[in-house]
Design a protein around this motif. Structure first.
Motif, PDB file in Angstrom:
ATOM      1  N   TYR A  13      36.760  47.219  37.390  1.00 14.55           N
ATOM      2  CA  TYR A  13      35.594  46.542  37.948  1.00 14.55           C
ATOM      3  C   TYR A  13      34.372  46.919  37.131  1.00 14.55           C
ATOM      4  CZ  TYR A  13      37.928  44.514  41.936  1.00 14.55           C
ATOM      5  OH  TYR A  13      38.753  43.743  42.717  1.00 14.55           O
ATOM      6  N   ARG A  14      33.435  46.001  37.057  1.00 10.43           N
ATOM      7  CA  ARG A  14      32.219  46.187  36.276  1.00 10.43           C
ATOM      8  C   ARG A  14      31.020  46.015  37.202  1.00 10.43           C
ATOM      9  NH1 ARG A  14      33.298  42.687  31.944  1.00 10.43           N
ATOM     10  NH2 ARG A  14      32.731  40.974  33.336  1.00 10.43           N
ATOM     11  N   LEU A  15      30.173  47.043  37.255  1.00 17.19           N
ATOM     12  CA  LEU A  15      28.948  47.000  38.045  1.00 17.19           C
ATOM     13  C   LEU A  15      27.773  46.680  37.125  1.00 17.19           C
ATOM     14  CD1 LEU A  15      30.923  48.590  39.923  1.00 17.19           C
ATOM     15  CD2 LEU A  15      28.934  49.847  40.752  1.00 17.19           C
ATOM     16  N   ASP A  16      26.797  45.941  37.635  1.00 18.19           N
ATOM     17  CA  ASP A  16      25.615  45.686  36.823  1.00 18.19           C
ATOM     18  C   ASP A  16      24.744  46.946  36.770  1.00 18.19           C
ATOM     19  OD1 ASP A  16      24.285  45.824  39.250  1.00 18.19           O
ATOM     20  OD2 ASP A  16      23.906  43.679  39.372  1.00 18.19           O
ATOM     21  N   HIS A  17      23.684  46.925  35.946  1.00 17.90           N
ATOM     22  CA  HIS A  17      22.864  48.121  35.730  1.00 17.90           C
ATOM     23  C   HIS A  17      22.201  48.598  37.017  1.00 17.90           C
ATOM     24  CE1 HIS A  17      23.531  48.150  31.469  1.00 17.90           C
ATOM     25  NE2 HIS A  17      23.072  46.909  31.327  1.00 17.90           N
ATOM     26  N   ALA A  18      21.867  47.671  37.881  1.00 19.34           N
ATOM     27  CA  ALA A  18      21.202  48.054  39.136  1.00 19.34           C
ATOM     28  C   ALA A  18      22.187  48.531  40.192  1.00 19.34           C
ATOM     29  CB  ALA A  18      20.400  46.870  39.664  1.00 19.34           C
ATOM     30  N   GLY A  19      23.476  48.307  39.952  1.00 19.93           N
ATOM     31  CA  GLY A  19      24.478  48.709  40.929  1.00 19.93           C
ATOM     32  C   GLY A  19      24.475  47.845  42.171  1.00 19.93           C
ATOM     33  N   THR A  20      24.007  46.595  42.028  1.00 15.65           N
ATOM     34  CA  THR A  20      23.925  45.705  43.191  1.00 15.65           C
ATOM     35  C   THR A  20      24.993  44.607  43.180  1.00 15.65           C
ATOM     36  OG1 THR A  20      22.292  44.356  42.015  1.00 15.65           O
ATOM     37  CG2 THR A  20      21.459  46.089  43.481  1.00 15.65           C
ATOM     38  N   ASN A  21      25.694  44.471  42.060  1.00 23.35           N
ATOM     39  CA  ASN A  21      26.754  43.466  41.965  1.00 23.35           C
ATOM     40  C   ASN A  21      27.947  44.050  41.215  1.00 23.35           C
ATOM     41  OD1 ASN A  21      25.519  40.679  42.889  1.00 23.35           O
ATOM     42  ND2 ASN A  21      23.945  41.698  41.655  1.00 23.35           N
ATOM     43  N   ALA A  22      29.128  43.535  41.549  1.00 25.46           N
ATOM     44  CA  ALA A  22      30.358  43.960  40.879  1.00 25.46           C
ATOM     45  C   ALA A  22      31.230  42.748  40.632  1.00 25.46           C
ATOM     46  CB  ALA A  22      31.115  44.981  41.727  1.00 25.46           C
ATOM     47  N   GLU A  23      32.020  42.817  39.579  1.00 20.18           N
ATOM     48  CA  GLU A  23      32.989  41.761  39.302  1.00 20.18           C
ATOM     49  C   GLU A  23      34.172  42.348  38.544  1.00 20.18           C
ATOM     50  OE1 GLU A  23      31.280  38.727  36.886  1.00 20.18           O
ATOM     51  OE2 GLU A  23      30.287  40.135  35.556  1.00 20.18           O
ATOM     52  N   PHE A  24      35.265  41.637  38.620  1.00 21.17           N
ATOM     53  CA  PHE A  24      36.488  42.042  37.944  1.00 21.17           C
ATOM     54  C   PHE A  24      36.261  42.043  36.437  1.00 21.17           C
ATOM     55  CE2 PHE A  24      40.690  40.388  36.240  1.00 21.17           C
ATOM     56  CZ  PHE A  24      41.331  41.616  36.274  1.00 21.17           C
ATOM     57  N   ASP A  25      36.657  43.130  35.785  1.00 19.09           N
ATOM     58  CA  ASP A  25      36.491  43.265  34.332  1.00 19.09           C
ATOM     59  C   ASP A  25      37.776  42.775  33.663  1.00 19.09           C
ATOM     60  OD1 ASP A  25      36.085  44.002  31.714  1.00 19.09           O
ATOM     61  OD2 ASP A  25      35.164  45.930  32.201  1.00 19.09           O
ATOM     62  N   LEU A  26      37.820  41.488  33.384  1.00 14.81           N
ATOM     63  CA  LEU A  26      39.031  40.877  32.847  1.00 14.81           C
ATOM     64  C   LEU A  26      39.411  41.458  31.492  1.00 14.81           C
ATOM     65  CD1 LEU A  26      41.281  38.774  32.897  1.00 14.81           C
ATOM     66  CD2 LEU A  26      39.634  37.095  32.031  1.00 14.81           C
ATOM     67  N   ASP A  27      38.435  41.677  30.624  1.00 10.66           N
ATOM     68  CA  ASP A  27      38.742  42.196  29.284  1.00 10.66           C
ATOM     69  C   ASP A  27      39.407  43.568  29.361  1.00 10.66           C
ATOM     70  OD1 ASP A  27      37.669  39.937  28.136  1.00 10.66           O
ATOM     71  OD2 ASP A  27      35.695  40.823  27.799  1.00 10.66           O
ATOM     72  N   ALA A  28      38.869  44.451  30.205  1.00 14.56           N
ATOM     73  CA  ALA A  28      39.451  45.792  30.337  1.00 14.56           C
ATOM     74  C   ALA A  28      40.858  45.719  30.916  1.00 14.56           C
ATOM     75  CB  ALA A  28      38.552  46.665  31.210  1.00 14.56           C
ATOM     76  N   TRP A  29      41.034  44.850  31.903  1.00 15.74           N
ATOM     77  CA  TRP A  29      42.360  44.725  32.519  1.00 15.74           C
ATOM     78  C   TRP A  29      43.379  44.187  31.516  1.00 15.74           C
ATOM     79  CZ3 TRP A  29      45.541  40.499  33.395  1.00 15.74           C
ATOM     80  CH2 TRP A  29      46.652  40.737  34.227  1.00 15.74           C
ATOM     81  N   GLN A  30      42.985  43.162  30.749  1.00 11.07           N
ATOM     82  CA  GLN A  30      43.910  42.605  29.766  1.00 11.07           C
ATOM     83  C   GLN A  30      44.288  43.622  28.702  1.00 11.07           C
ATOM     84  OE1 GLN A  30      41.869  39.030  28.473  1.00 11.07           O
ATOM     85  NE2 GLN A  30      43.153  37.744  29.776  1.00 11.07           N
ATOM     86  N   ALA A  31      43.336  44.464  28.301  1.00  8.46           N
ATOM     87  CA  ALA A  31      43.639  45.495  27.312  1.00  8.46           C
ATOM     88  C   ALA A  31      44.643  46.499  27.854  1.00  8.46           C
ATOM     89  CB  ALA A  31      42.352  46.204  26.892  1.00  8.46           C
ATOM     90  N   ASP A  32      44.543  46.816  29.137  1.00  6.93           N
ATOM     91  CA  ASP A  32      45.421  47.820  29.745  1.00  6.93           C
ATOM     92  C   ASP A  32      46.745  47.245  30.236  1.00  6.93           C
ATOM     93  OD1 ASP A  32      43.486  49.744  29.328  1.00  6.93           O
ATOM     94  OD2 ASP A  32      42.687  49.643  31.364  1.00  6.93           O
ATOM     95  N   ARG A  33      46.718  46.039  30.763  1.00  8.17           N
ATOM     96  CA  ARG A  33      47.868  45.502  31.476  1.00  8.17           C
ATOM     97  C   ARG A  33      48.394  44.185  30.915  1.00  8.17           C
ATOM     98  NH1 ARG A  33      48.629  49.861  33.306  1.00  8.17           N
ATOM     99  NH2 ARG A  33      48.570  50.492  35.497  1.00  8.17           N
ATOM    100  N   GLY A  34      47.796  43.687  29.854  1.00  9.54           N
ATOM    101  CA  GLY A  34      48.159  42.355  29.366  1.00  9.54           C
ATOM    102  C   GLY A  34      49.623  42.198  29.038  1.00  9.54           C
TER     103      GLY A  34
END
Length: 283
Positions: free
Chosen positions: A70-91
């Motif tokens: 998961y990727r949090l924005d700089h303010a820590g107010t939003n999060a979203e799935f980090d597809l690039d990181a997941w694909q690198a680890d689990r692709g």
């Protein structure tokens, strides 16, 4: 949604946790936590699926998504799935899973195994060698062995076949291997349906938690039939008997097997859709 998911997981796992604290075991309900390498805490983590941006309103929200993939924005107010990181680890692993699901989805189902795989796992074993020592056999050891010897065993699932006793292995019409899973698995197999829970957990945040729980529920229902049709006598635990050594038992087994296969096929499609949303296609 996160709180609802936590409550849904608790309803499914509180009894298991209580038994574990008491040092007790259940031959049906504990299976998903002993056979598969996933802890209750992993199941309890809520994942909405790819492509959803989450507003983090509380510290608890931020703690929930301050984790891998998961990727949090700089303010820590939003999060979203980090597809690039997941694909690198689990692709690579995800491509195998997608290929296995797709191959199984489009293969003709075989409903003629009648659950004899469980009988082959106790074939010619002494009482001391058997699993589930707290559960007696329904038949005598000689009668149990005769059921194995009197049937055409056609187990196509490697992770079931690998638990066959040594004398039972040559009796199987197939010799399934891990490397041959994509070629051998078929949608009528109860263990292939049960494993959808494993695949859902292995692809992590790509599978929405509602889908993971549907796979969990199917796996537990399948495990119930697996043990009711086994040589073990679970009536003392509140379960029925599917006497697959009889014509009536075979008919009941096949009827329930077909229902589970239909549920499993629908879940395979949903898992493949989730993988596709993350850019993963079968090889």
């Amino acid at each position: 949604m996160r709180d609802e998911h936590a409550a849904a997981v608790a309803a499914r796992t509180d009894a298991h946790i209580a038994r574990r604290m008491r040092g007790e075991a259940h031959p049906v309900e504990d299976f998903l936590f002993t056979y598969y390498p996933f802890k209750v805490g992993q199941l309890a983590k809520w994942n909405p699926g790819p492509g959803i941006r989450l507003e983090l309103e509380t510290d608890a929200d931020r703690q929930c998504f301050d984790r891998r993939w998961y990727r949090l924005d700089h303010a820590g107010t939003n999060a979203e799935f980090d597809l690039d990181a997941w694909q690198a680890d689990r692709g690579d692993g995800a491509k195998f899973i997608a290929s296995l699901l797709a191959a199984t989805l489009h293969r003709e189902a075989n409903f003629g195994c009648f659950g004899i795989h469980e009988w082959a796992m106790v074939y010619r074993l002494s009482e001391e060698e058997r699993r589930h020592q707290q559960v007696p056999l329904r038949l005598s050891p000689a009668e149990t062995d005769a059921v194995v010897e009197g049937h055409r065993i056609q187990c196509s699932h490697h992770d079931a076949f690998r638990f066959f006793t040594e004398p039972a292995r040559p009796l199987n019409t197939l010799q399934p291997s891990r490397s041959g899973m994509i070629d051998n698995e078929q949608p009528g197999c109860l263990h292939a349906g049960m494993d959808l829970y494993k695949w859902a957990m292995k692809i992590g945040p790509v599978a929405p938690s509602a889908l993971v729980l549907d796979c969990f529920d199917l796996a537990l229902d399948i495990r119930t039939l697996d043990m009711e049709a086994s040589p073990y006598d679970l009536r003392g635990w509140g379960y029925g008997v599917v006497a697959v050594e009889t014509a009536a038992g075979k008919a009941e087994y096949m009827h329930r097997q077909k229902e589970f296969s239909a549920r499993a096929q629908a879940l395979r499609r949903r898992l493949l859709e989730s993988l596709g949303s993350a850019g993963v296609r079968p090889r």
